[in-house]
Scaffold this motif. Structure first.
Motif, short mmCIF file in Angstrom:
data_model
loop_
_atom_site.label_atom_id
_atom_site.label_comp_id
_atom_site.label_asym_id
_atom_site.label_seq_id
_atom_site.Cartn_x
_atom_site.Cartn_y
_atom_site.Cartn_z
N VAL A 14 -13.21 -21.12 1.80
CA VAL A 14 -12.87 -19.81 2.36
C VAL A 14 -11.37 -19.81 2.69
O VAL A 14 -10.86 -20.78 3.23
CB VAL A 14 -13.67 -19.53 3.65
CG1 VAL A 14 -13.20 -18.23 4.32
CG2 VAL A 14 -15.15 -19.47 3.34
N PHE A 15 -10.69 -18.72 2.35
CA PHE A 15 -9.26 -18.60 2.63
C PHE A 15 -9.07 -17.31 3.41
O PHE A 15 -9.45 -16.25 2.94
CB PHE A 15 -8.46 -18.56 1.32
CG PHE A 15 -8.68 -19.78 0.49
CD1 PHE A 15 -7.84 -20.88 0.58
CD2 PHE A 15 -9.77 -19.87 -0.38
CE1 PHE A 15 -8.06 -22.03 -0.16
CE2 PHE A 15 -10.00 -21.00 -1.12
CZ PHE A 15 -9.15 -22.09 -1.02
N SER A 16 -8.49 -17.43 4.61
CA SER A 16 -8.39 -16.22 5.43
C SER A 16 -7.05 -16.17 6.16
O SER A 16 -6.31 -17.16 6.20
CB SER A 16 -9.54 -16.20 6.45
OG SER A 16 -9.47 -17.35 7.25
N GLY A 17 -6.76 -14.98 6.69
CA GLY A 17 -5.55 -14.82 7.49
C GLY A 17 -4.34 -14.45 6.65
O GLY A 17 -4.43 -14.26 5.42
N ALA A 18 -3.20 -14.38 7.34
CA ALA A 18 -1.97 -13.92 6.69
C ALA A 18 -1.57 -14.82 5.52
O ALA A 18 -0.95 -14.37 4.56
CB ALA A 18 -0.85 -13.85 7.73
N ASP A 19 -1.90 -16.11 5.60
CA ASP A 19 -1.49 -17.05 4.54
C ASP A 19 -2.60 -17.28 3.51
O ASP A 19 -2.52 -18.23 2.72
CB ASP A 19 -1.11 -18.41 5.15
CG ASP A 19 0.12 -18.30 6.03
OD1 ASP A 19 0.92 -17.38 5.78
OD2 ASP A 19 0.28 -19.13 6.94
N ALA A 20 -3.63 -16.42 3.53
CA ALA A 20 -4.81 -16.70 2.69
C ALA A 20 -4.44 -16.91 1.22
O ALA A 20 -4.88 -17.90 0.61
CB ALA A 20 -5.81 -15.54 2.81
N ILE A 21 -3.63 -16.03 0.67
CA ILE A 21 -3.34 -16.13 -0.77
C ILE A 21 -2.48 -17.36 -1.05
O ILE A 21 -2.69 -18.08 -2.03
CB ILE A 21 -2.62 -14.87 -1.29
CG1 ILE A 21 -3.42 -13.61 -0.95
CG2 ILE A 21 -2.36 -14.97 -2.78
CD1 ILE A 21 -4.58 -13.31 -1.85
N GLN A 22 -1.49 -17.59 -0.14
CA GLN A 22 -0.64 -18.76 -0.36
C GLN A 22 -1.47 -20.05 -0.28
O GLN A 22 -1.29 -20.97 -1.08
CB GLN A 22 0.49 -18.78 0.66
CG GLN A 22 1.73 -19.43 0.10
CD GLN A 22 2.88 -19.42 1.09
OE1 GLN A 22 3.18 -20.44 1.66
NE2 GLN A 22 3.48 -18.26 1.30
N ASP A 23 -2.39 -20.10 0.67
CA ASP A 23 -3.28 -21.27 0.77
C ASP A 23 -4.14 -21.39 -0.49
O ASP A 23 -4.37 -22.49 -1.00
CB ASP A 23 -4.22 -21.12 1.98
CG ASP A 23 -3.48 -21.33 3.30
OD1 ASP A 23 -2.34 -21.84 3.27
OD2 ASP A 23 -4.04 -20.98 4.35
#
Ligand SMILES: Cc1ncc(COP(=O)(O)O)c(C=O)c1O
Length: 357
Positions: A14-23
């Protein structure tokens, strides 16, 4: 949801938050790229203990191998401060590299990307660049390109990149291209094969995949044979280079290759289709890498050298990367695999949109 952010990335994906795409673009935060054994029907030496595994780089977030070096090149440039004042990227690429760079760059605040593309670029590939918001600049490439030829797209991109508001990531000379594969692809393959790898084979484009992956693998097993697969002269396989074009690449790829094989268009497209029909979504350069690997194994078998390649389990364990899937190239397959591979269309006369001739 429980667990730390890091655990969430790797375990639950799961990738979440403002950095989701970068993560999501960071291989450190992704599960390993799958390594899948090809079926014995596609492995002529299966009964001799040869096992062949495909590293499915098309399953990376951007659907292609360039997702990794593009992210690495841009992030390292951002860390060095090289993106300050930069309003646009400029690269010489007609496919995976430049759209991957464009997407990675947007994560670091650079919204615009231009790309020099050769005049013979297919409409499909052009459409793909436009879809991802890349602005193409069509370039008449020199018929006989010389080193540092001022008429080449590589030269022009480098020249434009010297403007303060532009940056040329320079996939043909940027150490963060092979560096990405040394950091991620090599360690994953070593771990996934428990260090029992017998041969690594890869198609040669910028040569970043081969150099980076083999640098890591050879740091653990200096004797590991590495096979570089180039496009046969006058043959077309998008993303891979002929020997003549490889001579224009700045990286010292020959220092990382033990054997070189040439693959033709037809076998590359045929194996790509065969892999895809079995569930391994593999584009033309995947077929090309497999063709070169099988060619090399065939020669080793004929020379009685297979046994020298066996690992502690008595197997010849081979890995080749699948750089992307077949879909961007669908219109090219009939040219190389022959119409007989395409099933008939029943009631074709009812079609409102006729297939192109
Ligand atoms: C589809 C495809 N296959 C193979 C390659 C070659 O990879 P590398 O540039 O790492 O040699 C590329 C590079 O752009 C590619 O797009």
């Amino acid at each position: 949801m429980s667990g730390t952010k890091r655990e969430m990335h790797t375990e639950k994906n799961v990738f979440s938050g403002a950095d989701a795409i970068q993560d999501f673009m960071d291989p450190d935060k992704l599960p390993y790229v799958p390594l899948v054994e090809i079926p014995s029907t596609l492995n002529p030496l299966a009964d001799k203990g040869v096992r062949v595994f495909a590293k499915m780089m098309n399953l990376l977030p951007l659907g292609n191998v360039k997702a990794v070096p593009a992210f690495n090149m841009i992030r390292e440039q951002a860390r060095r401060g090289d993106l300050e004042g930069v309003e646009a990227l400029i690269e010489n690429s007609s496919g995976n590299t430049v759209f991957s760079l464009a997407i990675a760059a947007r994560q670091f605040g650079v919204e615009k990307t231009f790309s020099y593309v050769p005049a013979e670029i297919s409409w499909n590939k052009l459409l793909m660049l436009l879809f991802f918001g890349v602005e193409p600049i069509v370039n008449q490439e020199p018929a006989k390109p010389a080193d540092n030829d001022p008429a080449s797209g590589v030269y022009k991109a480098r020249r434009d990149g010297e403007r303060p508001d532009m940056l040329n990531p320079g996939q043909y000379e940027n150490p963060d291209n092979p560096g990405a594969h040394e950091k991620w692809t090599g360690p994953q393959i070593w771990d996934q094969t428990d260090g029992k790898l017998s041969i690594f084979a890869a198609a040669l484009g910028t040569t970043g995949t081969l150099i980076g992956t083999s640098t890591y693998l050879k740091s653990h097993n200096p004797d590991l044979p590495v096979v570089g697969v180039m496009r046969a002269p006058e043959h077309y396989v998008p993303g891979a280079r002929t020997e003549k074009l490889l001579n224009l690449v700045d990286f010292d790829w020959r220092a990382h290759v033990d054997h070189v094989e040439c693959a033709e268009s037809e076998v590359s497209y045929r194996l790509s289709m065969a892999l895809s029909r079995r569930g391994l979504m593999a584009g033309p350069t995947s077929g090309m890498a497999l063709a070169g690997l099988l060619q090399h194994l065939d020669k080793a078998d004929a020379a009685g050298e297979l046994d020298a390649l066996r690992n502690a389990d008595g197997e010849v364990l081979c890995v080749f990367p699948c750089p992307d899937g077949p879909l961007p190239y669908l219109d090219e397959y009939p040219r190389y695999v022959g119409a007989e591979e395409f099933p008939p269309i029943h009631n074709e006369e009812l079609l409102l949109n006729k297939p192109r001739a």
